[in-house]
Every structure is written in structure tokens, then in C-alpha cells.
Design a protein around this motif. Sequence first.
Motif, PDB file in Angstrom:
ATOM      1  N   ARG A  95       0.854  -0.993   0.433  1.00 43.47           N
ATOM      2  CA  ARG A  95       0.167  -0.109   0.215  1.00 43.47           C
ATOM      3  C   ARG A  95       0.710   1.110  -0.095  1.00 43.47           C
ATOM      4  NH1 ARG A  95      -2.142   3.123   3.575  1.00 43.47           N
ATOM      5  NH2 ARG A  95      -4.407   3.889   3.290  1.00 43.47           N
ATOM      6  N   GLN A  96       1.899   1.345   0.564  1.00 40.46           N
ATOM      7  CA  GLN A  96       2.837   2.425   0.657  1.00 40.46           C
ATOM      8  C   GLN A  96       3.200   2.710  -0.893  1.00 40.46           C
ATOM      9  OE1 GLN A  96       1.813   3.810   3.588  1.00 40.46           O
ATOM     10  NE2 GLN A  96       3.240   4.839   3.624  1.00 40.46           N
ATOM     11  N   VAL A  97       3.830   1.796  -1.063  1.00 40.74           N
ATOM     12  CA  VAL A  97       4.196   1.418  -2.523  1.00 40.74           C
ATOM     13  C   VAL A  97       3.477   2.524  -3.375  1.00 40.74           C
ATOM     14  CG1 VAL A  97       4.790   0.322  -4.452  1.00 40.74           C
ATOM     15  CG2 VAL A  97       6.279  -0.256  -2.520  1.00 40.74           C
ATOM     16  N   ARG A  98       2.187   2.177  -3.514  1.00 41.55           N
ATOM     17  CA  ARG A  98       1.321   2.344  -4.312  1.00 41.55           C
ATOM     18  C   ARG A  98       0.868   3.920  -3.834  1.00 41.55           C
ATOM     19  NH1 ARG A  98      -2.091  -1.441  -3.319  1.00 41.55           N
ATOM     20  NH2 ARG A  98      -3.776  -0.324  -1.414  1.00 41.55           N
ATOM     21  N   ILE A  99       1.227   3.905  -3.002  1.00 43.71           N
ATOM     22  CA  ILE A  99       0.765   5.647  -2.553  1.00 43.71           C
ATOM     23  C   ILE A  99       1.604   6.721  -2.540  1.00 43.71           C
ATOM     24  CG2 ILE A  99      -0.181   6.821  -0.118  1.00 43.71           C
ATOM     25  CD1 ILE A  99      -1.278   5.658   1.010  1.00 43.71           C
ATOM     26  N   GLY A 100       2.838   5.908  -2.483  1.00 39.52           N
ATOM     27  CA  GLY A 100       4.365   6.604  -2.754  1.00 39.52           C
ATOM     28  C   GLY A 100       4.155   7.115  -4.403  1.00 39.52           C
ATOM     29  N   HIS A 151       8.604   6.633   2.041  1.00 40.97           N
ATOM     30  CA  HIS A 151       8.910   8.108   1.637  1.00 40.97           C
ATOM     31  C   HIS A 151       8.178   8.649   2.893  1.00 40.97           C
ATOM     32  CE1 HIS A 151       4.232   6.862   0.556  1.00 40.97           C
ATOM     33  NE2 HIS A 151       4.544   8.036   1.010  1.00 40.97           N
ATOM     34  N   ASP A 152       6.906   7.604   3.532  1.00 40.21           N
ATOM     35  CA  ASP A 152       6.335   7.972   4.969  1.00 40.21           C
ATOM     36  C   ASP A 152       7.050   6.974   5.803  1.00 40.21           C
ATOM     37  OD1 ASP A 152       4.929   8.955   6.820  1.00 40.21           O
ATOM     38  OD2 ASP A 152       2.968   9.033   6.355  1.00 40.21           O
ATOM     39  N   PRO A 153       7.632   7.424   7.421  1.00 40.54           N
ATOM     40  CA  PRO A 153       8.407   5.949   8.167  1.00 40.54           C
ATOM     41  C   PRO A 153       7.609   6.086   8.769  1.00 40.54           C
ATOM     42  CG  PRO A 153       9.401   8.599   8.667  1.00 40.54           C
ATOM     43  CD  PRO A 153       8.375   8.870   7.108  1.00 40.54           C
ATOM     44  N   MET A 154       5.908   6.853   9.096  1.00 40.15           N
ATOM     45  CA  MET A 154       5.299   6.455   9.763  1.00 40.15           C
ATOM     46  C   MET A 154       5.121   4.387  10.145  1.00 40.15           C
ATOM     47  SD  MET A 154       6.093   8.836  11.653  1.00 40.15           S
ATOM     48  CE  MET A 154       5.802  10.125  12.144  1.00 40.15           C
ATOM     49  N   PRO A 155       3.914   4.342   8.309  1.00 37.93           N
ATOM     50  CA  PRO A 155       3.229   3.157   8.068  1.00 37.93           C
ATOM     51  C   PRO A 155       4.264   2.617   7.892  1.00 37.93           C
ATOM     52  CG  PRO A 155       3.311   4.781   6.799  1.00 37.93           C
ATOM     53  CD  PRO A 155       3.282   5.386   7.554  1.00 37.93           C
ATOM     54  N   PHE A 156       5.370   2.471   7.341  1.00 44.59           N
ATOM     55  CA  PHE A 156       6.470   1.900   6.962  1.00 44.59           C
ATOM     56  C   PHE A 156       7.137   0.796   8.524  1.00 44.59           C
ATOM     57  CE2 PHE A 156      11.278   0.713   6.533  1.00 44.59           C
ATOM     58  CZ  PHE A 156      11.238  -0.016   5.540  1.00 44.59           C
ATOM     59  N   GLN A 207       9.230  -1.974  11.933  1.00 44.84           N
ATOM     60  CA  GLN A 207       9.568  -2.968  13.287  1.00 44.84           C
ATOM     61  C   GLN A 207       9.103  -3.930  14.479  1.00 44.84           C
ATOM     62  OE1 GLN A 207      11.356  -0.561  14.040  1.00 44.84           O
ATOM     63  NE2 GLN A 207      11.070   0.479  16.539  1.00 44.84           N
ATOM     64  N   MET A 208       7.790  -4.435  13.312  1.00 44.89           N
ATOM     65  CA  MET A 208       6.910  -5.999  13.917  1.00 44.89           C
ATOM     66  C   MET A 208       7.956  -7.034  13.177  1.00 44.89           C
ATOM     67  SD  MET A 208       3.360  -5.416  13.347  1.00 44.89           S
ATOM     68  CE  MET A 208       2.377  -4.124  13.725  1.00 44.89           C
ATOM     69  N   MET A 209       8.692  -6.443  11.990  1.00 44.02           N
ATOM     70  CA  MET A 209       9.237  -7.782  11.326  1.00 44.02           C
ATOM     71  C   MET A 209      10.933  -7.493  12.212  1.00 44.02           C
ATOM     72  SD  MET A 209       7.710  -8.882   9.049  1.00 44.02           S
ATOM     73  CE  MET A 209       6.333  -8.584  10.350  1.00 44.02           C
ATOM     74  N   TYR A 210      11.184  -6.114  12.119  1.00 40.97           N
ATOM     75  CA  TYR A 210      12.644  -6.172  13.401  1.00 40.97           C
ATOM     76  C   TYR A 210      12.284  -7.224  14.704  1.00 40.97           C
ATOM     77  CZ  TYR A 210      16.551  -4.063  14.523  1.00 40.97           C
ATOM     78  OH  TYR A 210      18.092  -3.927  15.064  1.00 40.97           O
ATOM     79  N   MET A 211      11.355  -6.669  15.066  1.00 41.32           N
ATOM     80  CA  MET A 211      10.777  -7.894  16.746  1.00 41.32           C
ATOM     81  C   MET A 211      11.763  -9.534  16.143  1.00 41.32           C
ATOM     82  SD  MET A 211       7.761  -8.969  18.162  1.00 41.32           S
ATOM     83  CE  MET A 211       7.633 -10.533  17.079  1.00 41.32           C
ATOM     84  N   ASN A 212      11.274  -9.434  15.080  1.00 43.73           N
ATOM     85  CA  ASN A 212      12.063 -10.899  14.668  1.00 43.73           C
ATOM     86  C   ASN A 212      13.120 -11.049  14.998  1.00 43.73           C
ATOM     87  OD1 ASN A 212       8.908 -12.325  13.869  1.00 43.73           O
ATOM     88  ND2 ASN A 212       8.741 -11.184  12.338  1.00 43.73           N
ATOM     89  N   LEU A 213      13.913 -10.782  14.398  1.00 41.07           N
ATOM     90  CA  LEU A 213      15.824 -10.702  14.468  1.00 41.07           C
ATOM     91  C   LEU A 213      15.896 -10.215  15.498  1.00 41.07           C
ATOM     92  CD1 LEU A 213      17.479 -10.751  11.693  1.00 41.07           C
ATOM     93  CD2 LEU A 213      18.150  -7.971  11.898  1.00 41.07           C
ATOM     94  N   VAL A 214      15.429  -9.512  16.582  1.00 41.22           N
ATOM     95  CA  VAL A 214      16.103  -9.394  17.996  1.00 41.22           C
ATOM     96  C   VAL A 214      15.044  -9.906  19.122  1.00 41.22           C
ATOM     97  CG1 VAL A 214      17.334  -7.030  16.907  1.00 41.22           C
ATOM     98  CG2 VAL A 214      15.228  -7.138  18.067  1.00 41.22           C
ATOM     99  N   VAL A 215      14.117 -10.455  18.877  1.00 43.12           N
ATOM    100  CA  VAL A 215      13.370 -10.701  19.336  1.00 43.12           C
ATOM    101  C   VAL A 215      13.239 -12.447  19.466  1.00 43.12           C
ATOM    102  CG1 VAL A 215      11.535 -10.876  21.156  1.00 43.12           C
ATOM    103  CG2 VAL A 215      12.018  -8.463  20.584  1.00 43.12           C
ATOM    104  N   TRP A 264      11.518  13.428   9.732  1.00 46.75           N
ATOM    105  CA  TRP A 264      12.596  13.642  11.116  1.00 46.75           C
ATOM    106  C   TRP A 264      12.336  12.603  11.744  1.00 46.75           C
ATOM    107  CZ3 TRP A 264      18.071  15.063  11.193  1.00 46.75           C
ATOM    108  CH2 TRP A 264      18.288  16.116  10.025  1.00 46.75           C
ATOM    109  N   PHE A 265      11.525  13.148  12.582  1.00 45.11           N
ATOM    110  CA  PHE A 265      10.807  12.142  13.990  1.00 45.11           C
ATOM    111  C   PHE A 265      10.714  11.088  12.992  1.00 45.11           C
ATOM    112  CE2 PHE A 265       7.429  10.416  16.013  1.00 45.11           C
ATOM    113  CZ  PHE A 265       8.078  10.755  17.094  1.00 45.11           C
ATOM    114  N   GLY A 266      10.149  10.496  12.483  1.00 47.29           N
ATOM    115  CA  GLY A 266      10.057   8.906  11.956  1.00 47.29           C
ATOM    116  C   GLY A 266      11.051   8.483  11.737  1.00 47.29           C
ATOM    117  N   TRP A 267      12.156   8.672  11.051  1.00 44.58           N
ATOM    118  CA  TRP A 267      13.920   7.942  10.771  1.00 44.58           C
ATOM    119  C   TRP A 267      14.729   7.598  11.795  1.00 44.58           C
ATOM    120  CZ3 TRP A 267      13.019   5.260   6.821  1.00 44.58           C
ATOM    121  CH2 TRP A 267      12.072   4.776   6.000  1.00 44.58           C
TER     122      TRP A 267
END
Lengths: 304, 498
Positions: free
Chosen positions: B306-311, B333-338, B343-351, B409-412
Motif C-alpha cells: 500500500r505504501q508503495v502504491r501511495i508513494g 516515503h513515509d516513515p510512519m506506517p512503514f 518494527q514488527m519485522m525487526y522484532m523477529n530479528l532481535v526478539v 525526521w521524527f519517523g526516521w
Amino acid sequence: MTRLHFHSGKMILFGLLVLLLVAGCNAQPATTEPPPVFDTGIDPNAWAQVPAGSFFMGLHNHEKTIDYDFEMMVTDVTNEQFAAFLNDAIADGSITLGEEGVLGYYPGDKFSGYKHEKEIKAGDWLLFPVDHPDARIQKEGDTFVVKPGYENHPATMVTWFGAWAYCRYYGWRLPLEEEWEKAARGPDGRAFPWGNDVDKSNANYYKSHDPFERPNTVGDTTPVGFYNGKIYNGFQTMNSPSPYGLYDMAGNVWQWTGGVYEKTHLRYLKGGSFMDYAYNLRSWTRNSATPEYFSIAVGFRCVR
Amino acid sequence: MEALKARYQYLFQSTKGLVLVAIALISLETVFFGMLSGPMAEMGVRDVWVRWTGMQLDPMEREGRIIILYHTIALAVVAIEVYFITGLVKMSERQRANINATITVGYLTSMIFGLWFAYFGHNYIWHGLFIFGQSLVFFAGVMLTVALWPWRKEYRLPPDSPYAHTRGGLDLERLAFFVMAVATLGSAVYGAVAGANFGNGFELFLAEDEVREVTKTTLQLAVIGHLHIMLTLIAIALTLIIGRWVDFKGRIHTVAMVFMIIGTIIITSGVWIIVVYRSIAHIIINVGSTPVLLASVLLTIYTWRRQVRIGLAKKGLTPKEAGFGKKLAALLHDPMPFGATWQMMYMNLVVTAVGIFLAIKLELVREWPWREERITLTGHWHILAGIIATIILLYYADLAGLKGRARRWFGWIVIIGSDAAFAAVTLFSTKRLYVSESAQQPLVNMTIWIADIGLLLVLVMLGLLMAWRLVDLFKGNGRWKEELANPELDVVGKEVDS
């Protein structure tokens, strides 16, 4: 506008990478300089009597009673004492020198096959590793000698088997957990041997800034009985024995206890160490490890 | 007076205002009590802070203090999720108001009096109010569960609805929320009853301190189960919430919701039976975790597409017209939903991955002293809690109206700062795999520095966000007024993804 956005993202990433690199560059090689030498005036050959009676054990202060008097070493066994044991016991054949280190016979534990339980069979087990770079006792020719400056520091890198063998060699034994805790806390349920508060003048714990802490190292042991009210190179200590006069019952090195429990091969350690935050020095804190484990932060003392 | 009343209405009656208050309080609590943590103790800040604030830190009571501290933060997080749910899921206005009011009074009462009791002297009235506040939160949960009841006619979806539903029109996402709410209530009772009954309310312990107990008591098993399932359910609720934020729909939504419902039921059952059937409970929990994790993967796939489509749409392109580079740029393009789904996927790596590795290599871990194992355990769940916090933060920052460069800035910074910190903490907590005790300090220093800098960056962003919204409250016609007038929780990017 699009270029500007991309540029901003790159700037953030670049800035963060620089920060991380700067953080990483903090690493410096550990020093190998000999430690400062202090005579604490506390005799490592002294014993203190712990009278029979009730005391409070564990975090929840359950009342327990030990119905016999016993004596416990006033300090941890020192490197000097342990080196003497190695030399004497090897000489008289009580223990042997193997390829991986000093070995000694242990009659084994009862094995229940419980979950995670490892079988400790009767046989020769490692007491002390030889030529380990972290050991403060090194083999020079046929003799074990202490690295200069560490003579009155607690003996470390000794396995539970090594601690057990040392005490047994002299006709003593390792303290049970309840004996250890009574000796540390006395009868009044205090958190630390000297009372309920801890600061850097009481004990050697992580970042307690004692004279043996060097930059970019994990810290170091202090001589036994160091926290006795003396001033060492401007470092003021408070006299911090337990109610029965035992030193270093909190901090410096974890101490092996002698209890062997059903369904587990683990052995338990008490007291906290120079590698731990102060809250781990509370007298009821219980660490555990396999009996073959040895560490720069583990020592022991005996009872009789 | 009217001005104060309007702001009160915003802060304590609107969804965004309630979330803002809860996040602000968690931030203050984190900063206030973070002064007692390891690095602050090392630098001597802790001692000064304790003297200055008059805290009474009896070493006998450390475990109790920490348990109360964790509970007050967790209750505020649960409240935030409840605000989101009442704002996102259809229910009557009266239900929404009652639930929000009850949980607000509940978590605030618990937080204020719990912390007072724990850190500033014991008065058992305060402790009673701490428990009373938790009871109110529980009662709000009961009301929420009633409100979420998915079998009411008015909540049925039409056959052509793009959202997950059965042939009879049962809204599967609503059912997933409902199952999560029931599981949470049961799991709260599970911990509360065990603690009150078997522990007589006073024999506290931290779960990580009991991990090597050869035979665990009923209390120990129940409490360990309670904390694991509560954190899991908080994560499940948040995944469902993020699904609403990104307008999760289509066949993939149906599959994900089925996974989520089944997984939630299986995990919760596994945890609940751990006291009596410990030997098979872990297998059941692992079986249940798989569909839940798959549901989060499906949400991520949906969100990224969806983000790709929106971007691309913002640049006047369609996915067919764009190459990999443009698609990647569109995704980012938008760090918030991405970021929330990353973070959910990253959790699989670090948790998850670390947890599985350590479980497989448990015999190796058990060669280490308990202190080392404890560090891996506390690192493990601190990271999971931290990841949940950053996802909430990214979602809230979007709701708060961060736009343009500030948003990026905030998101990244939140994503990169937190992920660097989590990676560093993972390295730190598993250090015995790579380095000996005597040689560990350079690694310890480096990882602690990275973790501190990363978390500091996140906290600075959080502080700026809070400061911005605080200043806004002083404006007569600020964003708060607009949010009060338009309480809807918007779908992100809906203006493009129509």
C-alpha cells in the motif's frame, strides 16, 4: 523538493552512523599493568565464629534456624593460599596436573535424569585451569606462583570442584547456602552485611570506583578485607564486616556454596562481585552455575 | 473558565487527547524513574536524584518497586490501546465514553498511588488505591469486551465488504479484537488471583530471578505465564490497531484475521494451562505464536504494498510504471506506517530469533552463570516492550498531525535510533557467545553507548513531540481544537489511497 527530502534522510543516516562510530571508537585495549599493592591488615588465615540460632533467609525473610555453631573464614581464600594448596596437593598426589589444568577426584552426584539436569559422575574433574590468561596463579616450572600484586586478592578461576577440593584438603568444607547467609546477615535480616544501604566505600561492585578499576576494563578484585575503614591512596573505605566479623561477604567475588541439590547439577553462589551492580550484593541474591564453571569473578571460602 | 473546560474536554474526553495525556505521563515516568537505572547509577546521578526527590529505596523492596513501576507503565499502555480501540471500532457513544472514563480514572489512580506507595513511603491506603485503580482498568476491560461483542446485527458486514467477514457477515476483525479482550481479561485475573492467593500478596519476585528454580511453584508459573501473555496480548492488540490505521482489507485481511483469532486462542490457552500441564504448554504456545506472527507478516506485506502504491501515486506513477528503485523510494516515503510494520519485522530479528536460538542452545546458556542468562532474559523483554512503544509512538505522531520534513525526521530518527539501540542491547545481552568476561568491556562500552545514544534520540523526539503539543494547548485555536471537533482516527494516506 524531492531531492531535499532524500538529502534529509541521508543526513540523518550519516549523522547516526557517525555517532555510532564515535561510540565504537571508545574501545581501548585493556591494561596489563600490575595492580596497586595494599596491605589491608586483615588476616586471611583468621576464622570467625557464627553461633547457632535463628536468622532470616531470602528476599522474603523466612525465619530459619541453624542449631550448631560453626566457623567461617574471615576472608575469601586468597591467591597465595590457593597456590600453596595447588603446590602441596600436587606434591602429595592428592590432585593431579592434566592437560587442561589441575584435576581432582569428585565422587559424583546422585543423578535423577530431571529436565536440564546434567550427570556429574564420579571421577577427575577440573579444579583450576592452567595457563589461562585470566588466571592470577600461573605455573612456572613445577610451581604455581601468584602474579605480583595479587597475592592477597581472592583466588578466582576456581571451579566448584576446586573450591570443594581445597576445603576438603584441609579438613574443612564449603558453606551451605543457609550457613553463608546467616554468616553474612546475622540475626536481624539486614540486606547487606553492614546494614541496609550500600555505597562505594562498603564494597567492590561494578563501577564502584575503587583503586583497582581501570579504564575500559570490566573492573578487578580488591585485596581481601579491603573495606575495613582504611584509606588507600585517598580512597576512603568504611569498615564493612558482617555482624560476625567476616569481610567481603558482599561484592568482590561471588562465593561458591557447598549445597548439592536433587534434580539439578547446578551449584549456587552468593555475595555478588565486582562485575555486578550493587543490588546483586544483597545477601539473599543467588547466582548459579555448573560445577565446572570458573570465572574471574568467582571465589570461595570454607567453614569448619 | 471556558478555555479550561475546552482543554479538559480535549485532554480527558477525546481519543487523541487521552492518548496524549497517557503518552506524556509515561514519558515523565520513564524520565523520572530512568534516573535510577544502571548508567545513571554508574555516573552518580541516581544518588543525587534519590536525595533530591526524597525517594525511600529500601533494598529489601526493590522487586516490589519494580513490579509496581512496570504495572503502572503497562496499565497506561493498555489504556492507550483501549482509547485507540474505542476510537477505531464501532460502538455506541455512551459505551465509548464510559470505557474511556473508567480506564482513565483507573490507570491514573494506579499510577499516582502505586508509585507513591512504592517510592515515597508506605501508606496502605495508597496501596489499596493502586489495586482499586487496576480494578477499574479491569472493569473498563469488561465494558470494552461487551462493547466489542461481534454477533450484534448492527456490526455485521455486507457480503461485498472488503474487510474480513464470514458468509453470515460476522466481522472477523471485530472478533479478533473481542477474542484479544477476553484473553486479556482472563490473563489479568490469572496473574491477580495467583498473586493474591498463593503469594498472599506480598511474596514478590521477578520472573527472571526464578528461571533456574528446579521446581517452580504454582505462583511462580502463574506469574511467569501472566507477564508473558499480557505482553503478547498488548502486541496482538497493537497489531490489530495498526491494521485499522493502514486500512487493512481484502483477502489477505481475511487470512490474517483468521490467523490472529486462532493464534490468540491457542497461545492464551497454552499459557493458562502452564500451571497444570507444563510439559505441553510450551508446545501449545509455540504453535499459537506461529499464526500470530504470520498475521503480522501479512499486515506488513499489505502495508508495504500500500505504501508503495501511495508513494508512487504521489508522483503520478503506477506500480507497473516504476522500477525497483522507485518502488523502494515510494515504500520509504513515509516513515510512519512503514516504520510501524518494519518494527514488527525487526522484532523477529532481535526478539524472536534470539529467543529461538537461546531455546535451542539452552544447554549452552545453562553453562553460563545465572546472571548471564538473566541479562539475556531482561534484554529480550525490554526490547519487545521498547518495540511496542516505538510503534505506538509512530502511530500517535501521525495522529498528532506531524507533516512534511518534521514527520520524516521524527519517523526516521525513531526507527534508526531505536533499532540501533535494540541491536546493541541484543549484542550486549548475548555477549557471552562472543567474548570472555575479561575482554568484554570494549564490547560492553560500545553497545551501551550505542543503546544510550539510540534511546536518547528516541526520547528527544518524544520530548519534542510532547513539547510541541504542550505549546499547542496554549493556543486558542490550536490543533487540539481541531482534534476535539474532528475526533475520527484517520486512516493513514487515505487521501491518496482512495
